[in-house]
Design an enzyme around this catalytic site. Structure first.
Site, short mmCIF file in Angstrom:
data_model
loop_
_atom_site.label_atom_id
_atom_site.label_comp_id
_atom_site.label_asym_id
_atom_site.label_seq_id
_atom_site.Cartn_x
_atom_site.Cartn_y
_atom_site.Cartn_z
CE1 TYR A 142 -3.16 -2.78 0.25
CE2 TYR A 142 -4.01 -2.08 2.03
CZ TYR A 142 -4.19 -2.72 0.97
OH TYR A 142 -5.27 -3.74 1.06
CE LYS A 192 1.12 -17.77 -2.60
NZ LYS A 192 0.30 -19.11 -2.36
CG ASP A 225 -2.25 -20.08 -0.66
OD1 ASP A 225 -1.51 -20.06 0.56
OD2 ASP A 225 -1.77 -20.83 -1.73
CG ASP A 249 -7.33 -4.18 3.73
OD1 ASP A 249 -8.35 -4.10 4.32
OD2 ASP A 249 -7.13 -3.41 2.81
CG ASP A 253 -12.88 -6.55 5.25
OD1 ASP A 253 -12.48 -6.12 6.11
OD2 ASP A 253 -13.56 -5.93 4.16
#
Ligand code: NAD
Length: 358
Positions: A142, A192, A225, A249, A253
């Site tokens: 970001y 990852k 994942d 982020d 959610d």
């Protein structure tokens, strides 16, 4: 206790949910004999409309001069056509950076009264859900270099860069380890590392730092994942989930929805001191703006986090959480968590009932 709180209502439902949360803070002020001085500043689209910038300098100055900051939400379709530098989200990223708030803590908790609101089957929720996502907030993709260009062979092309330094990873690991110590002593670090260099540095640094400074805390790794799958398959296995800005982020959610509604989840963002920025994890919900139907509980619980984490007012924070629990147990529901047989109420009435039960 006297405290100066800057309130940034923002856009969409932001003004409604912050005004609901202030009702609860005023009740705390009255009941526990504190003095909270609230001042209001612009951020996001509403700041663009008035000042031509999503983050006016006066807003930064007010936040830096206060003891803590309460934010509603920013954004909306009206401002989606603006160039990137003028977008409301730029204000949000900017204030986190200006206040050097590198850690974002997002507790996703399944309230007993709301277990029916979770999309997961009852047997998957038997052991409860209490996932605390610790998300790095001022680094990663970001904040990395980005560009959109016309490549001579590929045509229109864009790139964003993910970058992390060991220093950034160490300081967020410290936050996660401190939290884990107060809980089960377990951290699941999500990355990852099978593909990304930044994740390989993340994994190496998290383990080295935790082993050297927090030998009592156990750290296990999980690929992002797999984490996305495990959150819906076996949410009880998670306690403290430590991860990067982008992964945090998205996963927070997902964890939010497991607990019933995004309208229930608070967050705190902190740096090295006690001054923090507290906000619900959801956005500005333009579809609900001005209808008094938004759920204010995420913002109310963000205030509870402010009381505990910035002001060390644990009793007051617990009073807010117990009041939320009581109102839910009595069957009061905003539209997002409503189910048959419950009492449907609006945003302000929810805040009023919570305040009354403190
Ligand atoms: P959103 O979180 O605003 O809404 C997603 C869904 O959840 C919508 O159906 C909405 O009605 C519902 N919802 C959200 N908050 C709720 C609440 N308190 N009570 C009941 N229902 C609620 O996400 P979005 O639709 O992807 O984004 C809308 C705008 O918000 C965009 O401009 C986006 O950029 C912005 N946004 C801001 C933040 C922030 O300010 N921190 C975070 C995410 C998105």
């Amino acid at each position: 206790m006297k405290k100066q709180i800057t309130v940034l209502p923002g856009d969409g439902i932001g003004p409604e949910i912050t005004s609901a949360a202030l009702r609860v803070l005023r009740r705390i002020e009255q009941k526990f004999c504190h003095k909270f001085n609230f001042s209001f500043s612009l951020i996001g689209g509403s700041a663009v409309d008035v000042c031509g910038s999503p983050l006016p300098q006066e807003t930064i100055d007010a936040c830096l001069a206060s003891d803590s900051v309460l934010l509603g939400a920013v954004g909306g379709p009206k401002w989606d056509v603006l160039p990137p530098e003028m977008r409301p989200e730029k204000g949000l990223l900017g204030i986190r950076k200006a206040m050097n708030l590198y850690s974002n803590i997002r507790p996703a908790r399944l309230w007993k009264a709301l277990s029916g609101a979770s999309p997961l089957k009852a047997e998957l929720l038997e052991h409860g859900v209490e996932i605390t996502v610790v998300r790095e907030l001022t680094g990663g993709i970001y904040f990395g270099k980005r560009e959109t260009l016309e490549d001579p062979t590929l045509g229109p092309t864009a790139r964003d860069t993910e970058q992390y330094s060991a220093f950034e990873i160490e300081r967020i690991t410290r936050i996660a380890c401190e939290l884990a110590r107060k809980r089960t002593g377990r951290i699941i670090s999500v990355d990852k590392a099978n593909v990304l260099d930044t994740s390989r540095l993340w994994r190496k640094t998290v383990h080295a730092y935790a082993a050297a400074n927090y030998p009592d805390v156990s750290v296990t790794d999980m690929l992002v994942d797999n984490a996305a799958m495990q959150i819906v398959k076996n949410p009880a296995q998670f306690d403290v989930l430590l991860t990067s800005n982008l992964f945090g982020d998205i996963l927070s959610d997902e964890a939010a929805q497991v607990t019933g509604s995004i309208g229930m989840l608070p967050s705190s963002s902190l740096g090295d001191g006690t001054r923090g920025l507290y906000e619900p994890i959801h956005g500005s919900a333009p579809d609900l703006a001005g209808t008094d139907t938004a759920n204010p509980i995420a913002t109310v619980l963000s205030c509870a986090m402010m009381l505990r984490d910035s002001f060390s007012l644990s009793e007051e924070a617990a009073a807010v959480e117990h009041a939320v629990d009581a109102v839910l147990e009595e069957g009061y529901r905003t539209a997002d968590i409503f189910s048959a047989g419950m009492k449907r109420i609006g945003c302000m009435q929810m805040a009023e009932l919570i305040a009354e039960r403190i």
